[in-house]
Scaffold this motif. Structure first.
Motif, PDB file in Angstrom:
ATOM      1  N   ASP A  35       0.835  -1.205   0.000  1.00  0.00           N
ATOM      2  CA  ASP A  35       0.000   0.000   0.000  1.00  0.00           C
ATOM      3  C   ASP A  35       0.873   1.260   0.000  1.00  0.00           C
ATOM      4  OD1 ASP A  35      -2.384   1.461   0.069  1.00  0.00           O
ATOM      5  OD2 ASP A  35      -2.393   1.529   2.261  1.00  0.00           O
ATOM      6  N   ASP A  99       0.300   6.916   3.818  1.00  0.00           N
ATOM      7  CA  ASP A  99       0.147   5.657   4.545  1.00  0.00           C
ATOM      8  C   ASP A  99       0.846   5.641   5.906  1.00  0.00           C
ATOM      9  OD1 ASP A  99      -1.117   3.144   4.573  1.00  0.00           O
ATOM     10  OD2 ASP A  99       0.728   2.121   4.021  1.00  0.00           O
ATOM     11  N   HIS A 126      -4.763   5.457   8.725  1.00  0.00           N
ATOM     12  CA  HIS A 126      -4.562   5.022  10.110  1.00  0.00           C
ATOM     13  C   HIS A 126      -5.284   5.981  11.055  1.00  0.00           C
ATOM     14  CE1 HIS A 126      -1.173   3.136   7.959  1.00  0.00           C
ATOM     15  NE2 HIS A 126      -1.431   2.128   8.786  1.00  0.00           N
ATOM     16  N   THR A 145      -4.555   3.195   1.664  1.00  0.00           N
ATOM     17  CA  THR A 145      -4.219   4.546   1.211  1.00  0.00           C
ATOM     18  C   THR A 145      -4.357   4.614  -0.304  1.00  0.00           C
ATOM     19  OG1 THR A 145      -2.770   4.919   3.090  1.00  0.00           O
ATOM     20  CG2 THR A 145      -2.363   6.273   1.148  1.00  0.00           C
ATOM     21  N   ASP A 177      -3.458  -4.445   1.101  1.00  0.00           N
ATOM     22  CA  ASP A 177      -4.010  -4.028   2.394  1.00  0.00           C
ATOM     23  C   ASP A 177      -5.354  -4.686   2.723  1.00  0.00           C
ATOM     24  OD1 ASP A 177      -1.915  -2.509   3.331  1.00  0.00           O
ATOM     25  OD2 ASP A 177      -3.167  -0.799   3.864  1.00  0.00           O
TER      26      ASP A 177
HETATM   27 MN    MN Z   1      -1.957   1.014   4.337  1.00  0.00          MN
END
Ligand code: MN
Ligand code: 5GP
Length: 342
Positions: A35, A99, A126, A145, A177
């Motif tokens: 990712d 990310d 996140h 992301t 991901d």
């Molecule tokens: Mn990620």
């Protein structure tokens, strides 16, 4: 049609920053995964298409398995080309941070990133991003992301400039991901985006084979040993633990990325709700954890392993020996029971 999730004010801010920037650096977290690399390279290709000088600078060396991605050979790892990377960060007039949610996640590159005078745009999924960027596009409900980057590019009216190369990179991020769309993957928008990426010319089956289904003999043997000999199950706590010492890693000629996915394996057992993998990384013990349902492994990693992450996928770095990390894990078992349901 995709739902619009990114606030218009943020899209506008990015558009303005792009309009007055020529030299753009894109960076991501240390030990970059599919990712981190996929979203970074995807953006790089589109920025190149609008005539920007865009470079991807990673804190350390990307895994071998992702080198087939278009543009991967031009990535500048800070750990290897420190002076050059520092220069790029210093000379940039815009930096994308992809990310990651905390400067701590770029490891040794932290000071050079923080001290660059370039405006920073964070694009991430996140929880609880730190306030280090000028524009923060943070959507923890998004599975990668990379899909967030696709959404941002669409909103910037750059969809037509996503070519096959950029599409390959974005797809790789979305796929890795979500474990090839096996978790966090019930959002119908995912499949709308995949359809568009296939129309851009990607071969999704080939990407899967290269990224998820390609292993060396020693990688297969290491993972076999880890599951066959090292996996411990604690049925009364619905927990699983795998540990690997430095010697064991050396015996199997461990290379970065070789144990990717290993922590997921014990979750195949219906009686296991969460799984922890402890790997002796010399500098610290790398902790990786996964769970099912609402068992919050991010809480576990925050409290015991100096880390964090998502509810079902988290990690950390434990300062101490592997035996000490195991002790901490064992002592946490009873307390973690409160997150279990019957
Ligand atoms: Mn990620
Ligand atoms: P992995 O187990 O694949 O290394 O990491 C899974 C997730 O856990 C990552 O996407 C990231 O959110 C989080 N994570 C992994 N390592 C760390 C760490 O050292 N610190 C923090 N805060 N989060 C981590």
């Amino acid at each position: 049609m995709l739902r619009q999730i990114i606030q218009e004010s943020k899209v506008k801010a990015v558009r303005e920053l792009l309009g007055r920037s020529e030299r753009i650096v894109i960076t991501c977290h240390m030990s970059p995964d599919g990712d981190a690399i996929g979203s970074s390279l995807g953006l790089m290709h589109v920025l190149a298409a609008i005539g920007k000088e865009a470079r991807v600078v990673t804190p350390d060396i990307p895994p071998q398995i992702l080198r087939f991605l278009p543009g991967a050979k031009d990535i500048v790892p800070y750990s290897k080309y420190t002076d050059f990377a520092r220069q790029l960060l210093c000379d940039a007039d815009l930096i994308f941070c992809l990310d990651f949610n905390s400067l701590y996640r770029v490891d040794h590159m932290r000071d050079d990133l923080a001290s660059s005078s370039a405006p920073k745009v964070l694009v991430d999924h996140h929880q609880d991003p730190e306030d280090f960027a000028d524009v923060i596009i943070s959507h923890p409900d998004q599975s990668s992301t990379a899909i967030l980057m696709f959404r941002l590019l669409c909103r910037l009216e750059l969809f037509n400039l996503i070519d096959r190369k950029a599409a390959m990179c974005i797809y790789t991020g979305m796929m890795t991901d979500t474990g090839n769309f096996s978790y966090n993957s019930n959002d119908p928008d995912l499949y709308v985006v995949i359809a568009e990426l296939i129309r851009k010319g990607i071969n999704k089956d080939d990407i899967y084979k290269r990224v998820m289904d390609t292993k060396t003999v020693s990688t297969l043997r290491l993972n076999g040993y880890a599951v066959g000999t090292k996996m411990q199950i604690f049925p009364e706590h619905k927990a699983a633990l795998i540990t690997l010492t430095q010697k064991e890693l050396d015996d199997y000629d461990y290379q970065k990325g070789d144990t990717e996915g290993l922590v997921n394996v014990p979750l195949a057992i219906p009686e296991v709700t969460y799984s922890v993998f402890l790997r002796d990384d010399k500098r610290y013990i790398k902790v990786s954890s996964r769970s099912k349902g609402d068992f919050p492994v991010n809480k576990l990693c925050e409290k015991y392993f100096n880390g964090g992450g998502h509810v079902n996928a988290a990690g950390g770095e434990f300062e101490g020996t592997l035996d000490e990390a195991v002790e901490v894990f064992m002592s946490s078992l009873a307390e973690n029971d409160r997150y279990l349901h019957d």
